[in-house]
Structures are given as structure tokens and as C-alpha cells.
Design a protein around this motif. Structure first.
Motif, PDB file in Angstrom:
ATOM      1  N   GLY A  81      -3.592 -10.649   5.528  1.00  0.00           N
ATOM      2  CA  GLY A  81      -5.041 -10.488   5.361  1.00  0.00           C
ATOM      3  C   GLY A  81      -5.699  -9.732   6.502  1.00  0.00           C
ATOM      4  N   GLU A  82      -4.965  -9.541   7.605  1.00  0.00           N
ATOM      5  CA  GLU A  82      -5.533  -8.846   8.769  1.00  0.00           C
ATOM      6  C   GLU A  82      -5.111  -7.379   8.856  1.00  0.00           C
ATOM      7  OE1 GLU A  82      -5.267 -10.944  12.500  1.00  0.00           O
ATOM      8  OE2 GLU A  82      -5.157 -12.877  11.479  1.00  0.00           O
ATOM      9  N   ILE A  83      -4.312  -6.931   7.895  1.00  0.00           N
ATOM     10  CA  ILE A  83      -3.800  -5.550   7.919  1.00  0.00           C
ATOM     11  C   ILE A  83      -4.938  -4.547   7.732  1.00  0.00           C
ATOM     12  CG2 ILE A  83      -2.527  -3.891   6.497  1.00  0.00           C
ATOM     13  CD1 ILE A  83      -0.376  -5.188   7.736  1.00  0.00           C
ATOM     14  N   LEU A  84      -4.912  -3.497   8.537  1.00  0.00           N
ATOM     15  CA  LEU A  84      -5.819  -2.354   8.374  1.00  0.00           C
ATOM     16  C   LEU A  84      -4.956  -1.153   7.996  1.00  0.00           C
ATOM     17  CD1 LEU A  84      -8.010  -2.734  11.611  1.00  0.00           C
ATOM     18  CD2 LEU A  84      -8.505  -3.641   9.326  1.00  0.00           C
ATOM     19  N   PRO A  85      -4.856  -0.818   6.701  1.00  0.00           N
ATOM     20  CA  PRO A  85      -3.990   0.305   6.317  1.00  0.00           C
ATOM     21  C   PRO A  85      -4.697   1.647   6.427  1.00  0.00           C
ATOM     22  CG  PRO A  85      -4.778  -0.858   4.357  1.00  0.00           C
ATOM     23  CD  PRO A  85      -5.439  -1.499   5.540  1.00  0.00           C
ATOM     24  N   VAL A  86      -3.923   2.677   6.728  1.00  0.00           N
ATOM     25  CA  VAL A  86      -4.405   4.062   6.705  1.00  0.00           C
ATOM     26  C   VAL A  86      -3.515   4.815   5.720  1.00  0.00           C
ATOM     27  CG1 VAL A  86      -4.814   6.159   8.057  1.00  0.00           C
ATOM     28  CG2 VAL A  86      -5.090   3.917   9.137  1.00  0.00           C
ATOM     29  N   THR A  87      -4.098   5.325   4.643  1.00  0.00           N
ATOM     30  CA  THR A  87      -3.300   5.969   3.594  1.00  0.00           C
ATOM     31  C   THR A  87      -3.010   7.433   3.943  1.00  0.00           C
ATOM     32  OG1 THR A  87      -5.232   6.717   2.363  1.00  0.00           O
ATOM     33  CG2 THR A  87      -4.396   4.500   1.841  1.00  0.00           C
ATOM     34  N   TYR A  88      -2.079   8.027   3.193  1.00  0.00           N
ATOM     35  CA  TYR A  88      -1.742   9.434   3.409  1.00  0.00           C
ATOM     36  C   TYR A  88      -2.897  10.367   3.035  1.00  0.00           C
ATOM     37  CZ  TYR A  88       3.135   8.724   4.667  1.00  0.00           C
ATOM     38  OH  TYR A  88       4.285   8.373   5.328  1.00  0.00           O
ATOM     39  N   THR A  89      -3.832   9.883   2.219  1.00  0.00           N
ATOM     40  CA  THR A  89      -4.975  10.730   1.840  1.00  0.00           C
ATOM     41  C   THR A  89      -6.114  10.638   2.864  1.00  0.00           C
ATOM     42  OG1 THR A  89      -5.837   8.916   0.481  1.00  0.00           O
ATOM     43  CG2 THR A  89      -4.484  10.571  -0.635  1.00  0.00           C
ATOM     44  N   HIS A  90      -6.012   9.720   3.805  1.00  0.00           N
ATOM     45  CA  HIS A  90      -7.050   9.535   4.830  1.00  0.00           C
ATOM     46  C   HIS A  90      -7.091  10.758   5.744  1.00  0.00           C
ATOM     47  CE1 HIS A  90      -9.165   7.728   8.259  1.00  0.00           C
ATOM     48  NE2 HIS A  90      -9.501   6.718   7.477  1.00  0.00           N
ATOM     49  N   VAL A  91      -8.269  11.065   6.244  1.00  0.00           N
ATOM     50  CA  VAL A  91      -8.449  12.247   7.100  1.00  0.00           C
ATOM     51  C   VAL A  91      -7.589  12.152   8.368  1.00  0.00           C
ATOM     52  CG1 VAL A  91     -10.481  11.320   8.333  1.00  0.00           C
ATOM     53  CG2 VAL A  91     -10.207  13.792   8.083  1.00  0.00           C
ATOM     54  N   ALA A  92      -7.328  10.926   8.839  1.00  0.00           N
ATOM     55  CA  ALA A  92      -6.494  10.761  10.036  1.00  0.00           C
ATOM     56  C   ALA A  92      -5.040  11.113   9.760  1.00  0.00           C
ATOM     57  CB  ALA A  92      -6.588   9.319  10.551  1.00  0.00           C
ATOM     58  N   SER A 219       2.275  -1.469   0.352  1.00  0.00           N
ATOM     59  CA  SER A 219       2.202  -0.287   1.210  1.00  0.00           C
ATOM     60  C   SER A 219       2.723   0.950   0.480  1.00  0.00           C
ATOM     61  CB  SER A 219       2.982  -0.516   2.507  1.00  0.00           C
ATOM     62  OG  SER A 219       4.378  -0.396   2.301  1.00  0.00           O
ATOM     63  N   ILE A 220       3.729   0.749  -0.385  1.00  0.00           N
ATOM     64  CA  ILE A 220       4.286   1.864  -1.164  1.00  0.00           C
ATOM     65  C   ILE A 220       3.305   2.280  -2.264  1.00  0.00           C
ATOM     66  CG2 ILE A 220       6.182   2.543  -2.717  1.00  0.00           C
ATOM     67  CD1 ILE A 220       7.896   0.404  -1.094  1.00  0.00           C
ATOM     68  N   GLN A 221       2.777   1.286  -2.987  1.00  0.00           N
ATOM     69  CA  GLN A 221       1.838   1.576  -4.093  1.00  0.00           C
ATOM     70  C   GLN A 221       0.574   2.266  -3.589  1.00  0.00           C
ATOM     71  OE1 GLN A 221       1.465  -2.436  -5.481  1.00  0.00           O
ATOM     72  NE2 GLN A 221       3.411  -2.403  -6.582  1.00  0.00           N
ATOM     73  N   GLU A 222       0.101   1.850  -2.428  1.00  0.00           N
ATOM     74  CA  GLU A 222      -1.159   2.395  -1.895  1.00  0.00           C
ATOM     75  C   GLU A 222      -0.936   3.580  -0.954  1.00  0.00           C
ATOM     76  OE1 GLU A 222      -3.328  -0.814  -0.093  1.00  0.00           O
ATOM     77  OE2 GLU A 222      -3.403  -1.976  -1.958  1.00  0.00           O
ATOM     78  N   SER A 223       0.330   3.979  -0.762  1.00  0.00           N
ATOM     79  CA  SER A 223       0.658   5.160   0.075  1.00  0.00           C
ATOM     80  C   SER A 223       0.146   5.034   1.501  1.00  0.00           C
ATOM     81  CB  SER A 223       0.058   6.417  -0.547  1.00  0.00           C
ATOM     82  OG  SER A 223       1.032   7.111  -1.225  1.00  0.00           O
ATOM     83  N   TRP A 224       0.541   3.951   2.180  1.00  0.00           N
ATOM     84  CA  TRP A 224       0.132   3.808   3.572  1.00  0.00           C
ATOM     85  C   TRP A 224       0.924   4.769   4.448  1.00  0.00           C
ATOM     86  CZ3 TRP A 224       0.396  -2.210   4.657  1.00  0.00           C
ATOM     87  CH2 TRP A 224      -0.457  -2.875   3.764  1.00  0.00           C
ATOM     88  N   ALA A 225       0.239   5.405   5.390  1.00  0.00           N
ATOM     89  CA  ALA A 225       0.906   6.230   6.397  1.00  0.00           C
ATOM     90  C   ALA A 225       1.151   5.412   7.659  1.00  0.00           C
ATOM     91  CB  ALA A 225       0.048   7.445   6.730  1.00  0.00           C
ATOM     92  N   GLN A 226       0.225   4.502   7.972  1.00  0.00           N
ATOM     93  CA  GLN A 226       0.359   3.611   9.135  1.00  0.00           C
ATOM     94  C   GLN A 226      -0.564   2.420   8.928  1.00  0.00           C
ATOM     95  OE1 GLN A 226      -1.511   4.777  12.863  1.00  0.00           O
ATOM     96  NE2 GLN A 226      -2.433   6.559  11.924  1.00  0.00           N
ATOM     97  N   TRP A 227      -0.441   1.447   9.798  1.00  0.00           N
ATOM     98  CA  TRP A 227      -1.315   0.268   9.714  1.00  0.00           C
ATOM     99  C   TRP A 227      -1.510  -0.343  11.097  1.00  0.00           C
ATOM    100  CZ3 TRP A 227       1.010  -4.223  11.456  1.00  0.00           C
ATOM    101  CH2 TRP A 227       2.416  -4.267  11.434  1.00  0.00           C
ATOM    102  N   SER A 228      -2.598  -1.094  11.224  1.00  0.00           N
ATOM    103  CA  SER A 228      -2.832  -1.898  12.420  1.00  0.00           C
ATOM    104  C   SER A 228      -3.298  -3.276  11.948  1.00  0.00           C
ATOM    105  CB  SER A 228      -3.865  -1.232  13.327  1.00  0.00           C
ATOM    106  OG  SER A 228      -4.049  -2.003  14.516  1.00  0.00           O
TER     107      SER A 228
END
Length: 474
Positions: A81-92, A219-228
């Protein structure tokens, strides 16, 4: 197997203890950490106004077996519940920059970036990839990253993109770092397929099997590039520590520096400042040089191999500015060594993780990384480098690279001494020789952590799991 002592309470030692205490074969785990806190380089400052700053790693990649393994652990610890995902489509994820010839350049991405020349590169990336298939396989047992990439993809890519990348990942010099040890997948791609392109398309070799749990599947379904994590990455070691305390099977000792370890009839005697402990097996998650200093003289060949693994020091300068001050949006920018040997790169922390900004009022958080393999050359001995000088150099880099003329409203300088091991040429042979010595002498000893099999958080956690598995504990 009854008692296992784990030396070092960074993320590697914590991970090994976590996997060990799941085993019915291990009755007791003793975790010994020399400092006052667990977590090692995973270290976050949480300000009272809600802002979070990282002094070590700031994002973890979910990809591959080791990435899935970490997410499975995160889920088991109740941190999903504390994961902050960054997807491959995110500007970062889409925008990463290099600072070359005193200008920011967006790294090529997407089809248009492949098909036409994008400054600072003089030819299309696709051309380099197309001709790479025709390049003959290297004959050397190991090769520097710069040599490997120059040979396969051209000197320009090696001088700019790969030089910058190695400074960002390893804080190291790509002309000295080993391709085989730093980028084993790419090395294997050439060895097995004769080409990086074919290796990436066809797969380069067997990989560990780690079935994804629900969080890793997400993470695979949502295409995460990284997380914090919402309270910073230090939440991970904190949660493991709490899990170990609640298990009732792990003795946790802070400020317990190991003076000496010596083989005994039943395993090991471990000498501390205030007494002696016994263990059937030791898992060392200490840096290589720290382990070398506590081994008995009967382990001289191992001591020498451990001392041959170098490390670098990195100055991490966290900065906070009032308002939105960035001229571009993206993950950050890196610099090749030809541009500025002292400054490795600047991470735009507010872009991938705006949740770590303080909630009231708009701010920009940046982290400037400096030194690494060039620390001594640029700043002198680490003990002589003042916070004032490092802060001045960092704020000047932000002013000249990003045009930010205002002074930061908050700053913190952290000197991370000997924080990243350097895998120089022949590193794989050194590690093989260490493990062969341990086997041949029948030492009840496992060596894990960033000194040996990968410097990423995922690699270090997986090395802890591997050591536990080898003891029949997983």
C-alpha cells in the motif's frame, strides 16, 4: 544447521536474515551491525513538514527475476500500500538527459529518436544497432565497458552515453569497469548470439526463475519502470527489521563491530568488543575490505582477493528550491567525464516522486551526485572535503546546467564513503577464486552483497536469498 551469524545490517544482511528466519532448519539467526542503525545505504530523511529526501538509492526497478523477488518481499512485509510506482509512459521514464558542450540534450527515445540523428549524437541510433549485428564477437575473456561498446556500437556512443551511464550507475570509469561483471546480460548476448541486438531479441541465456506474486504481476500489467515507497526507501529495511524482531528467531545487535572471526570445531568464534559469540555458519554481508580485516591469517589468499576490490566515495547533495524551477521535465541528467569530472549527474527527484515534496506550497527537490572514481582528483581526500565546498559545487552545477539562479531554501550534504564497489577487469575471476578457496577449505562462510554479484538493491537482496537457499533455508 542451527545458528547462523549474519555480519552487516545493510539491506543484504537484513535480506539474508529475512530468508533464514523462514527456514525450519535454522533455529537461531544473529545479526551483527557495527553502526547505530540498520539499512546501510538505504537512508531517507523525513522532515516534519512531510518532505522526504534520499541519501542513497531513490528508485528500484521491478524488471527481471531479481526485481520480482524484491516486490514479492515488499508484499510479504505488508508494504504494498506504500508503493509509489513510476510507469514507462511517465515523463520521468521518457525524458532522460545528458549535459554535453554546456547544453542539456534529451536522450533519443521512440521511433523518431532511432531513425534520425539526435544531438549530441551525429548519426541515428538505429544505424549503430543495424551495423552491430555484423561486428565479430570479441575474443577476450573480459573487456572494459568502453572498449566493448566502442567496438560494437561506435566510439561516440561509448564516449557520451555509456560513459555517462556508468557514472550514474556505478559512479565509475567505463574505461576501467568490466563489461562481463557490470553488464552480464549484454556480455552473454554477444557470447551466445554474437550480437547485442540478436541477444536482446532472442534471449541470451538462462535466468533465475522467480514466480511473480500479485504485486509483481501488477507491476507488469501497469508497466512500472521503477518504484519507491511513500516514506522513502528506508521503509524497506525498517520493515524487515520489524519483521525479524517479531519472528522471535533473530537476535539483532546494533553497535556490535566484529573484531575477528576464527574457525572452531563447530563452526566459528566471533570476537566482539565485549565478548565472544559462536555460530555454525557465517553469512558476511560486509564490504569486501571490511571482511578482509577480520579474517584469520590462515585465510591469506582470500584476504588478498577481498582487498583487491576497490570502492569509490560519492558526495550526495540534496537540494530544495521554492517553486517550480526546472526548465525541463524528466528523471534527471548525467554528464560524461569529458564534460565535468567532478559532477556525475543531477536527479530531478520532484518529477518521478512528487509525493515526497512537502504538501504545502510548490517546491522542487534535486539531488546532485559528485565524485565517484574522480573524487580524490577533484575534491582531494574525502576527510578534507568540507560540506561548504561540496554544497557550493553542487549549487553551481544546478545554476549552470539548469539556469536556476535562486539559492536553495534547504540543503543537506552527505558524504557516502566507499559506497559503491568497482568491478574492474577480471572481477569475475576474483569472485570465483574467493568462492573456490571457501569450498576447498570447507569454510562455513557465505559472502554476499554489492562487493561481488551486482551493486543494485535488487541484486544485493537476491544475493541474501541465494545464500539462504544454499544453506537449504528457502
Amino acid at each position: 544447521m542451527t545458528t547462523v551469524a549474519v555480519l552487516g545490517g545493510g539491506i543484504g544482511g537484513l535480506a539474508a536474515s529475512y530468508y533464514l528466519c523462514k527456514s525450519p532448519q535454522v533455529t537461531k539467526v544473529i545479526l551483527l551491525e557495527s553502526s547505530s542503525r540498520f539499512g546501510g545505504w538505504l537512508w531517507s530523511t523525513r522532515r516534519s513538514d512531510g518532505a522526504v529526501f534520499e541519501h542513497g538509492p531513490r528508485g528500484i526497478r521491478p524488471a527481471g527475476a531479481v526485481g520480482r523477488n524484491t516486490l514479492n518481499m515488499v508484499e510479504d512485509l505488508g508494504l504494498g500500500g506504500e508503493i509509489l510506482p513510476v510507469t514507462y509512459t511517465h515523463v520521468a521514464s521518457k525524458n532522460r538527459y545528458v549535459y554535453v558542450n554546456r547544453q542539456l540534450h534529451r536522450m533519443p527515445s521512440g521511433l523518431s529518436g532511432l531513425l534520425r540523428p539526435v544531438p549530441p549524437f551525429s548519426r541515428p541510433l538505429l544505424l549503430s544497432l543495424a551495423t552491430e549485428i555484423l561486428v565479430k564477437k570479441g575474443k577476450e575473456d573480459d573487456e572494459s565497458i568502453h572498449s566493448f561498446v566502442s567496438r560494437r556500437l561506435g566510439k561516440e556512443l561509448a564516449d557520451i552515453a555509456v560513459d555517462s551511464l556508468c557514472r550514474g550507475v556505478f559512479a565509475g570509469d567505463c574505461r576501467k569497469l568490466s563489461m562481463r561483471s557490470c553488464f552480464p546480460l549484454l556480455y552473454d548476448a554477444e557470447q551466445r548470439r554474437g550480437s547485442l541486438t540478436l541477444g536482446m531479441l532472442l534471449g541470451s541465456g538462462p535466468a533465475p526463475v522467480v514466480p511473480p506474486g500479485p504485486l509483481a504481476q501488477r507491476s507488469i500489467q501497469e508497466s512500472w519502470a521503477q518504484w519507491s515507497l511513500s516514506r522513502g526507501l528506508e521503509s524497506l529495511p525498517e520493515s524487515i527489521t520489524e519483521y525479524l524482531q517479531q519472528s522471535g528467531r533473530v537476535q539483532l545487535h546494533r553497535e556490535a563491530a566484529v573484531q575477528q572471526i576464527s574457525p572452531s570445531a563447530s563452526g566459528w568464534k566471533i570476537s566482539l568488543e565485549d565478548g565472544v559469540m559462536s555460530a555454525d555458519h557465517i553469512i558476511s554481508a560486509l564490504p569486501a575490505k571490511a571482511l578482509s580485516s577480520i579474517l584469520p591469517s590462515s585465510c591469506q589468499p582470500l584476504i588478498q582477493l577481498l582487498q583487491d576490490i576497490s570502492t569509490v566515495t560519492v558526495a550526495v547533495v540534496n537540494l530544495e528550491y521554492e517553486g517550480s524551477v526546472l526548465p525541463v521535465a524528466g528523471f534527471g541528467h548525467l554528464l560524461p567525464s569529458s564534460e565535468d569530472r567532478g559532477v556525475l549527474g543531477v536527479v530531478y527527484d520532484s518529477v518521478p516522486f512528487p509525493q515526497h515534496n512537502r504538501p504545502d506550497g510548490e517546491t522542487t527537490r534535486l539531488t546532485v551526485m559528485m565524485g565517484g572514481a574522480w573524487f580524490q582528483e577533484v575534491f582531494g581526500a574525502p576527510e578534507a572535503a568540507t560540506e561548504e565546498r561540496l554544497l557550493a559545487r553542487a549549487t553551481e552545477a544546478v545554476r549552470s546546467h539548469l539556469g536556476v539562479s535562486t539559492a536553495p531554501s534547504w540543503s543537506r550534504v552527505t558524504l557516502q564513503r566507499d559506497c559503491i564497489p568497482q568491478y574492474y577487469l577480471g572481477h569475475h575471476r576474483r569472485v570465483e577464486s574467493m568462492r573456490r578457496f571457501i569450498r576447498e577449505k570447507s569454510l562455513s562462510l557465505s559472502v554476499i552483497g554489492a562487493s561481488y554479484d551486482g551493486v543494485s538493491v535488487n541484486d544485493v537482496i537476491f544475493s541474501g536469498r541465494t545464500a539462504a537457499e544454499e544453506l537449504g533455508a528457502v
